[in-house]
Write a protein that holds these residues in place. Structure first.
Motif, PDB file in Angstrom:
ATOM      1  N   VAL A  69      13.741  -3.842   0.654  1.00 44.29           N
ATOM      2  CA  VAL A  69      13.793  -3.656   2.101  1.00 44.29           C
ATOM      3  C   VAL A  69      13.079  -2.391   2.569  1.00 44.29           C
ATOM      4  O   VAL A  69      12.816  -2.240   3.756  1.00 44.29           O
ATOM      5  CB  VAL A  69      15.251  -3.649   2.637  1.00 44.29           C
ATOM      6  N   VAL A  70      12.774  -1.482   1.654  1.00 44.36           N
ATOM      7  CA  VAL A  70      12.085  -0.261   2.060  1.00 44.36           C
ATOM      8  C   VAL A  70      10.672  -0.629   2.518  1.00 44.36           C
ATOM      9  O   VAL A  70       9.917  -1.245   1.795  1.00 44.36           O
ATOM     10  CB  VAL A  70      11.997   0.742   0.881  1.00 44.36           C
ATOM     11  N   PRO A  71      10.302  -0.268   3.755  1.00 44.43           N
ATOM     12  CA  PRO A  71       8.919  -0.545   4.173  1.00 44.43           C
ATOM     13  C   PRO A  71       7.983   0.353   3.374  1.00 44.43           C
ATOM     14  O   PRO A  71       8.145   1.571   3.350  1.00 44.43           O
ATOM     15  CB  PRO A  71       8.911  -0.164   5.656  1.00 44.43           C
ATOM     16  N   VAL A  72       7.060  -0.295   2.690  1.00 46.68           N
ATOM     17  CA  VAL A  72       6.195   0.462   1.790  1.00 46.68           C
ATOM     18  C   VAL A  72       5.415   1.533   2.564  1.00 46.68           C
ATOM     19  O   VAL A  72       5.182   2.636   2.068  1.00 46.68           O
ATOM     20  CB  VAL A  72       5.244  -0.494   1.047  1.00 46.68           C
ATOM     21  N   ALA A  73       5.066   1.209   3.813  1.00 45.07           N
ATOM     22  CA  ALA A  73       4.313   2.170   4.617  1.00 45.07           C
ATOM     23  C   ALA A  73       5.085   3.489   4.753  1.00 45.07           C
ATOM     24  O   ALA A  73       4.488   4.567   4.824  1.00 45.07           O
ATOM     25  CB  ALA A  73       4.010   1.580   5.986  1.00 45.07           C
ATOM     26  N   ALA A  74       6.434   3.379   4.750  1.00 41.60           N
ATOM     27  CA  ALA A  74       7.249   4.577   4.890  1.00 41.60           C
ATOM     28  C   ALA A  74       7.180   5.463   3.655  1.00 41.60           C
ATOM     29  O   ALA A  74       7.559   6.629   3.684  1.00 41.60           O
ATOM     30  CB  ALA A  74       8.705   4.190   5.172  1.00 41.60           C
ATOM     31  N   LEU A  75       6.719   4.873   2.543  1.00 36.01           N
ATOM     32  CA  LEU A  75       6.630   5.648   1.310  1.00 36.01           C
ATOM     33  C   LEU A  75       5.319   6.423   1.217  1.00 36.01           C
ATOM     34  O   LEU A  75       5.141   7.249   0.328  1.00 36.01           O
ATOM     35  CB  LEU A  75       6.737   4.722   0.101  1.00 36.01           C
ATOM     36  N   VAL A  76       4.406   6.148   2.163  1.00 41.01           N
ATOM     37  CA  VAL A  76       3.072   6.724   2.075  1.00 41.01           C
ATOM     38  C   VAL A  76       3.065   8.251   1.921  1.00 41.01           C
ATOM     39  O   VAL A  76       2.405   8.764   1.013  1.00 41.01           O
ATOM     40  CB  VAL A  76       2.211   6.282   3.280  1.00 41.01           C
ATOM     41  N   PRO A  77       3.814   8.971   2.757  1.00 37.01           N
ATOM     42  CA  PRO A  77       3.784  10.435   2.583  1.00 37.01           C
ATOM     43  C   PRO A  77       4.152  10.846   1.156  1.00 37.01           C
ATOM     44  O   PRO A  77       3.521  11.727   0.568  1.00 37.01           O
ATOM     45  CB  PRO A  77       4.840  10.924   3.581  1.00 37.01           C
ATOM     46  N   LEU A  78       5.163  10.165   0.608  1.00 41.75           N
ATOM     47  CA  LEU A  78       5.591  10.492  -0.750  1.00 41.75           C
ATOM     48  C   LEU A  78       4.495  10.180  -1.764  1.00 41.75           C
ATOM     49  O   LEU A  78       4.217  10.966  -2.670  1.00 41.75           O
ATOM     50  CB  LEU A  78       6.849   9.700  -1.110  1.00 41.75           C
ATOM     51  N   LEU A  79       3.869   8.996  -1.570  1.00 38.18           N
ATOM     52  CA  LEU A  79       2.825   8.607  -2.518  1.00 38.18           C
ATOM     53  C   LEU A  79       1.669   9.601  -2.492  1.00 38.18           C
ATOM     54  O   LEU A  79       1.065   9.903  -3.521  1.00 38.18           O
ATOM     55  CB  LEU A  79       2.323   7.194  -2.208  1.00 38.18           C
ATOM     56  N   ILE A  80       1.374  10.132  -1.290  1.00 36.66           N
ATOM     57  CA  ILE A  80       0.291  11.123  -1.188  1.00 36.66           C
ATOM     58  C   ILE A  80       0.678  12.399  -1.924  1.00 36.66           C
ATOM     59  O   ILE A  80      -0.103  12.960  -2.684  1.00 36.66           O
ATOM     60  CB  ILE A  80      -0.039  11.417   0.300  1.00 36.66           C
TER      61      ILE A  80
ATOM     62  N   THR B 235      -5.267   5.869  -7.076  1.00 32.15           N
ATOM     63  CA  THR B 235      -3.925   5.606  -7.603  1.00 32.15           C
ATOM     64  C   THR B 235      -2.919   5.187  -6.530  1.00 32.15           C
ATOM     65  O   THR B 235      -2.258   4.159  -6.691  1.00 32.15           O
ATOM     66  CB  THR B 235      -3.403   6.845  -8.373  1.00 32.15           C
ATOM     67  N   PRO B 236      -2.770   5.959  -5.432  1.00 35.12           N
ATOM     68  CA  PRO B 236      -1.776   5.527  -4.445  1.00 35.12           C
ATOM     69  C   PRO B 236      -2.114   4.171  -3.817  1.00 35.12           C
ATOM     70  O   PRO B 236      -1.210   3.418  -3.466  1.00 35.12           O
ATOM     71  CB  PRO B 236      -1.800   6.640  -3.391  1.00 35.12           C
ATOM     72  N   ARG B 237      -3.406   3.861  -3.701  1.00 36.80           N
ATOM     73  CA  ARG B 237      -3.776   2.546  -3.151  1.00 36.80           C
ATOM     74  C   ARG B 237      -3.346   1.432  -4.098  1.00 36.80           C
ATOM     75  O   ARG B 237      -2.794   0.418  -3.679  1.00 36.80           O
ATOM     76  CB  ARG B 237      -5.293   2.485  -2.931  1.00 36.80           C
ATOM     77  N   ILE B 238      -3.604   1.667  -5.367  1.00 37.74           N
ATOM     78  CA  ILE B 238      -3.208   0.662  -6.374  1.00 37.74           C
ATOM     79  C   ILE B 238      -1.695   0.460  -6.342  1.00 37.74           C
ATOM     80  O   ILE B 238      -1.192  -0.666  -6.367  1.00 37.74           O
ATOM     81  CB  ILE B 238      -3.678   1.114  -7.785  1.00 37.74           C
TER      82      ILE B 238
ATOM     83  N   PHE C 171      -4.311   5.847   3.669  1.00 46.20           N
ATOM     84  CA  PHE C 171      -4.618   6.933   2.747  1.00 46.20           C
ATOM     85  C   PHE C 171      -5.946   7.588   3.048  1.00 46.20           C
ATOM     86  O   PHE C 171      -6.027   8.690   3.559  1.00 46.20           O
ATOM     87  CB  PHE C 171      -4.609   6.442   1.295  1.00 46.20           C
ATOM     88  N   ALA C 172      -6.998   6.880   2.757  1.00 45.09           N
ATOM     89  CA  ALA C 172      -8.308   7.489   2.941  1.00 45.09           C
ATOM     90  C   ALA C 172      -9.221   6.423   3.484  1.00 45.09           C
ATOM     91  O   ALA C 172      -9.012   5.251   3.250  1.00 45.09           O
ATOM     92  CB  ALA C 172      -8.827   8.002   1.604  1.00 45.09           C
ATOM     93  N   ALA C 173     -10.227   6.816   4.196  1.00 45.40           N
ATOM     94  CA  ALA C 173     -11.125   5.841   4.797  1.00 45.40           C
ATOM     95  C   ALA C 173     -12.041   5.254   3.731  1.00 45.40           C
ATOM     96  O   ALA C 173     -13.196   5.628   3.596  1.00 45.40           O
ATOM     97  CB  ALA C 173     -11.926   6.493   5.905  1.00 45.40           C
ATOM     98  N   THR C 174     -11.477   4.357   2.932  1.00 44.40           N
ATOM     99  CA  THR C 174     -12.303   3.671   1.942  1.00 44.40           C
ATOM    100  C   THR C 174     -12.101   2.171   2.105  1.00 44.40           C
ATOM    101  O   THR C 174     -11.193   1.727   2.796  1.00 44.40           O
ATOM    102  CB  THR C 174     -11.899   4.030   0.492  1.00 44.40           C
ATOM    103  N   GLY C 175     -12.956   1.430   1.456  1.00 44.40           N
ATOM    104  CA  GLY C 175     -12.805  -0.021   1.424  1.00 44.40           C
ATOM    105  C   GLY C 175     -12.896  -0.641   2.803  1.00 44.40           C
ATOM    106  O   GLY C 175     -13.415  -0.057   3.747  1.00 44.40           O
ATOM    107  N   LEU C 176     -12.384  -1.852   2.897  1.00 46.25           N
ATOM    108  CA  LEU C 176     -12.474  -2.600   4.143  1.00 46.25           C
ATOM    109  C   LEU C 176     -11.637  -1.949   5.236  1.00 46.25           C
ATOM    110  O   LEU C 176     -12.031  -1.901   6.397  1.00 46.25           O
ATOM    111  CB  LEU C 176     -12.032  -4.049   3.914  1.00 46.25           C
TER     112      LEU C 176
END
Lengths: 276, 270
Positions: free
Chosen positions: B116-127, B135-138, B213-218
Motif C-alpha cells: 500500500v505504500v505509494p512508491v512515489a512517496a519513497l523517492v526522497p529516501l531512494l535518492i 540504481t534508484p530508477r531500477i 529522479f533525473a531527466a533521463t529516458g522518455l
C-alpha cells in the motif's frame, strides 16, 4: 521387503479398521465423523471386487486407506502381509475425475507413473505404447487431455495405472463422470482389459451402481453408513461376460433383487441425520 | 428448399474470417479515434491538443535529432533490469510463500504494508540511499512490478489443484517431484498472467522514476519538452510509452504461449 504370500494368504487384509476424521461445519463448528467402524475383510489375489454403497457409506474412504493416501484411526491394512504406510508401486488408482496432467500429452500422462519409478526412457515409451494400445487409444498419443472426450480421458487414466504394472488396481467410481452409453462401453472394455493384462490383476472397484457391480465383479461387498460391511456376495458368473447375456440370467436377476432390497432403506428412507 | 436458403442467408461480414474481422475492427476503432482527435484538435488549437497529423512531423523531428533513440535506450535499460529483478524476486518469494504456508503467514503483513505504500512517496529516501543514477530508477521499476508478480505466484501455488498433487502421491512422487512435475507446470499460466500485469506496472514505474529522479529516458524527454511548451512532442513520447506497453504485453503473451502451450490449445474456449 519380505513376501509373505504363499498363495494362501489374502492379498489385501483389512483388520478392524476404524477411520474417523474431523469435519468443519459452517466454517466454525467441528465434528468427528466416523467413516468406517471396525471393518474387517480380505481380498484374494486375482479377485475383481466391487464395493457397492450409497454416497457417504465410506467406500471411497476404504479405497483411499488401501491406496495409502490416508491412515486408519484404528486397526491396520496389510498388502501381502505388509502393513500399508503410504502409497506404493504395488497399487495404482484410477480416479473418478481422471486427474490427468493437462500440460502432458496422452503418452506423457501414461508415462508419468513410470517416470517416478525411475524406469528408463526407452522402456517407459514401450510400456506406455503397450498400455495405450490396450485401452484402445492408439493414434491419440500426441493429444492433450483437453482435446479428448471424457471416456478417452479415463482410458488414459486406466493406461497410466496399468503402465506401472501394479498388483492391485484401485478404481474409485471410474465411470461415474461418463454418460450412460460411454459408461456401458467402458465396462465391457474394462473386462477385456483386465482379462488381457499381462498379469492377472486384482481390482477393487468402488461404485454406487448395482448393475455395474454385477457386470464387472467376482464379488460384491455392500457397505452402508454406520454399519460398514453389510453383505459379501460372491457372484456365480464367469468373467469376462456379456451384459446382454447377463440380463436374462435368472441368477443375475435374483442377486440384483436381493441387492436392491438390501440398499432400499438407504435410497428411499429418510436421510440419516448427522449426529451432533 | 427455398425457405431454408432464406433462413440460411448470412450477413455479408460472416464471409470474412474471424481473425481478420477482429483486426479490421481494431484498425477501424483506431482510425475513428484519430479522426475524432484531429477534429477536436483543429477546434481547440494545436497548442492545447496537437492533431495526429502534426504528431507525425514531431515524431520525425525527435527521431531525426536522436533524442528519442537516446531516451529509449536509457529507459529500456532501467526497465529491463528492474523488470527482471521484479520477476526474479516476485516469482521466488511467491513460490516459497505458496509452498511453505507458515512463511506466507509470517510475510503476509509485511507484504501488505509494503504493497500500500505509494512508491512515489519513497523517492526522497531512494535518492538519499542510492543517489540519482540508474540504481534508484531500477529499484522503482522493481517496486512497481514486484507485488503483482509475487501475489499472483503465491496465490497460484497456494491454490494448486490438490487432486493432481494427490494423484502424483499415489504414483509415488516425493515432495521434490511434486514440485518439479506438478506444481511448476500447473502454476505457469497464472504466473504468466502476473508477469503480464507486472509488465504494465513496470513501464509506469519507469516513467515515474524518470520524471522524479533525473531527466533521463522518455520521462526526461517529457520534462524537457514541457519546459519548452512543445506539447506535440510530449504527446509523441506518451504514445511511444503506450506502444511499449503494447509491445511488452505482446512479448509476455508470446512467452506464455511458449511455456504453456497446452493452456492455450484448449479447443473448448470461444
Amino acid at each position: 521387503m519380505q513376501i509373505h504370500n504363499n498363495g494362501h494368504n489374502p492379498l489385501v487384509q483389512v483388520q478392524n479398521v476404524t477411520k474417523q476424521y474431523t469435519k468443519t461445519i459452517g466454517g466454525t463448528r467441528t465434528q468427528t465423523v466416523t467413516a468406517l467402524a471396525q471393518l474387517t475383510l480380505n481380498i484374494q489375489a486375482g479377485e475383481f471386487v466391487a464395493i457397492l454403497g450409497a454416497s457417504g457409506c465410506g467406500k471411497t474412504t476404504l479405497l483411499r486407506l488401501i491406496a495409502g493416501l490416508t491412515m486408519p484411526t484404528e486397526g491396520r491394512i496389510l498388502i501381502d502381509g505388509v502393513p500399508v504406510s503410504g502409497p506404493g508401486p504395488d497399487r495404482a488408482v484410477v480416479f473418478q475425475d481422471f486427474r490427468l496432467l493437462p500440460w502432458r500429452t496422452c503418452l506423457a500422462n501414461v508415462e508419468f507413473g513410470m517416470e517416478l519409478l525411475g524406469i528408463s526412457t526407452a522402456q517407459r515409451r514401450e510400456r506406455a505404447l503397450e498400455a495405450i494400445a490396450l485401452v484402445g487409444l492408439r493414434g491419440w498419443e500426441t493429444y492433450y487431455p483437453a482435446e479428448l472426450s471424457g471416456g478417452m480421458q479415463q482410458r488414459v487414466g486406466i493406461a497410466r495405472a496399468l503402465a506401472v504394472n501394479p498388483r492391485l488396481l484401485l478404481m474409485d467410481e471410474p465411470f461415474g463422470a461418463l454418460d450412460a452409453i460411454t459408461r456401458s462401453q467402458m465396462q465391457q472394455e474394462l473386462m477385456q482389459i483386465v482379462a488381457n493384462a499381462a498379469h492377472h490383476k486384482t481390482v477393487i472397484f468402488v461404485t454406487h451402481s448395482i448393475d455395474e457391480a454385477l457386470i464387472l465383479a467376482d464379488r460384491v461387498l455392500v457397505m452402508t453408513r454406520g454399519r460398514s460391511l453389510l453383505e459379501d456376495i460372491t457372484l456365480p458368473f464367469e468373467r469376462p461376460r456379456r451384459q446382454s447375456e447377463l440380463l436374462t440370467d435368472s441368477a443375475y436377476i435374483e442377486v440384483k433383487q436381493h441387492l436392491l432390497s438390501v440398499l432400499e432403506p438407504e435410497s428411499t428412507g429418510q436421510q440419516s441425520a448427522p449426529q451432533p | 428448399m427455398q425457405r431454408s436458403t432464406i433462413a440460411n442467408r448470412k450477413p455479408f461480414w460472416s464471409t470474412i474470417p474471424r481473425s481478420l474481422g477482429i483486426r479490421l475492427a481494431q484498425i477501424g476503432l483506431g482510425v475513428l479515434l484519430l479522426t475524432v482527435w484531429e477534429i477536436v484538435a483543429l477546434q481547440v488549437g494545436s497548442f492545447i491538443l496537437a492533431p495526429p497529423t502534426a504528431l507525425v512531423a514531431a515524431f520525425g523531428e525527435i527521431v531525426q535529432s536522436g533524442d528519442l533513440g537516446r531516451a529509449l535506450v536509457d529507459s529500456l535499460y532501467g526497465l529491463a533490469i528492474g523488470y527482471a529483478l521484479a520477476i526474479l524476486l516476485g516469482v521466488t518469494v511467491g513460490f516459497l510463500m505458496g509452498w511453505y504456508p507458515s512463511l506466507a503467514t509470517i510475510l503476509n503483513p509485511f507484504i501488505s504494508a509494503l504493497y500500500v505504500v505509494p512508491v512515489a512517496a519513497l523517492v526522497p529516501l531512494l535518492i538519499v540511499w542510492f543517489g540519482i543514477g540508474a540504481t534508484p530508477r531500477i529499484i522503482t521499476v522493481m517496486l512497481f512490478a514486484v507485488f503483482e508478480i509475487l501475489l499472483t505466484t503465491y496465490t497460484a501455488v497456494r491454490d494448486i489443484d490438490q487432486r493432481l498433487v494427490e494423484m502424483a502421491r499415489v504414483f509415488g512422487a516425493n515432495q521434490r517431484q511434486i514440485l518439479t512435475r506438478v506444481v511448476i507446470q500447473a502454476t505457469l499460466p497464472l504466473v504468466g498472467a502476473g508477469l503480464r500485469i507486472g509488465a504494465g506496472r513496470a513501464i509506469k514505474g519507469m516513467v515515474v522514476a524518470e520524471l522524479l529522479f533525473a531527466a533521463t529516458g522518455l520521462g526526461g524527454l517529457v520534462m524537457h519538452y514541457s519546459s519548452r511548451f512543445q506539447t506535440d512532442r510530449i504527446m509523441v513520447v506518451v504514445i511511444v510509452v503506450a506502444m511499449m506497453g503494447v509491445l511488452l504485453g505482446w512479448l509476455v503473451q508470446r512467452l506464455e504461449y511458449w511455456i504453456a502451450p497446452w493452456y492455450h490449445r484448449r479447443p473448448n474456449r470461444s
